[in-house]
Design an enzyme around this catalytic site. Structure first.
Site, PDB file in Angstrom:
ATOM      1  N   ALA A   1       0.860  -1.194   0.000  1.00  0.00           N
ATOM      2  CA  ALA A   1       0.000   0.000   0.000  1.00  0.00           C
ATOM      3  C   ALA A   1       0.887   1.232   0.000  1.00  0.00           C
ATOM      4  O   ALA A   1       1.993   1.208   0.542  1.00  0.00           O
ATOM      5  CB  ALA A   1      -0.908   0.023   1.231  1.00  0.00           C
TER       6      ALA A   1
ATOM      7  N   VAL B   1       0.531   3.826   1.697  1.00  0.00           N
ATOM      8  CA  VAL B   1       0.719   4.378   3.039  1.00  0.00           C
ATOM      9  C   VAL B   1       1.736   3.623   3.883  1.00  0.00           C
ATOM     10  O   VAL B   1       2.194   4.143   4.897  1.00  0.00           O
ATOM     11  CB  VAL B   1      -0.616   4.462   3.828  1.00  0.00           C
ATOM     12  N   TYR B   2       2.098   2.399   3.516  1.00  0.00           N
ATOM     13  CA  TYR B   2       3.072   1.648   4.306  1.00  0.00           C
ATOM     14  C   TYR B   2       4.394   2.388   4.278  1.00  0.00           C
ATOM     15  O   TYR B   2       5.060   2.480   3.258  1.00  0.00           O
ATOM     16  CB  TYR B   2       3.266   0.232   3.784  1.00  0.00           C
ATOM     17  N   SER B   3       4.742   2.952   5.406  1.00  0.00           N
ATOM     18  CA  SER B   3       5.969   3.751   5.555  1.00  0.00           C
ATOM     19  C   SER B   3       6.052   4.854   4.499  1.00  0.00           C
ATOM     20  O   SER B   3       7.117   5.164   3.978  1.00  0.00           O
ATOM     21  CB  SER B   3       7.210   2.863   5.523  1.00  0.00           C
ATOM     22  N   PHE B   4       4.894   5.419   4.176  1.00  0.00           N
ATOM     23  CA  PHE B   4       4.810   6.557   3.251  1.00  0.00           C
ATOM     24  C   PHE B   4       5.477   6.261   1.913  1.00  0.00           C
ATOM     25  O   PHE B   4       6.219   7.078   1.369  1.00  0.00           O
ATOM     26  CB  PHE B   4       5.391   7.820   3.896  1.00  0.00           C
TER      27      PHE B   4
END
Length: 100
Positions: free
Chosen positions: A61, A63-66
């Site tokens: 995704a 959003v995973y660790s931006f």
């Protein structure tokens, strides 16, 4: 490894999906640091082991660790010489990445 057809697409994915939420958290990643902070060498090992076991389905995704998780996954596939057409990557784009 067992595979299942994805809907009516004719595409077959492994019953086991590798999740990448733990890839890339760092001191600036807030919440994601607590989830996991795997670096490239570790990611290469995990992805390589999964591919060797027949896993062809990988979940990530933005959003995973931006975005760091997606970057590390892409680099791992490159480092391992894996053709993009040999894996199915599911990515989510719903979570907030920042203001706006």
């Amino acid at each position: 490894m067992k595979y299942k057809q994805l809907g009516r697409t004719g595409l077959y994915v492994s019953e086991i999906c590798l999740g990448t939420m733990t890839f890339g958290g760092n001191e600036n990643a807030g919440f994601w640091k607590a989830i996991g902070a795997l670096r490239q060498e570790e990611v290469d090992g995990i992805v390589g082991t999964a591919l060797s076991a027949g896993v062809n389905f990988i979940d990530t995704a933005d959003v995973y660790s931006f975005g760091e998780s997606e970057r590390l996954l892409g680099q791992a596939l490159k480092n391992l010489g894996t053709k993009r057409s040999d894996v199915v990557i599911a990515s989510k784009v719903y979570g907030e990445m920042g203001p706006g």
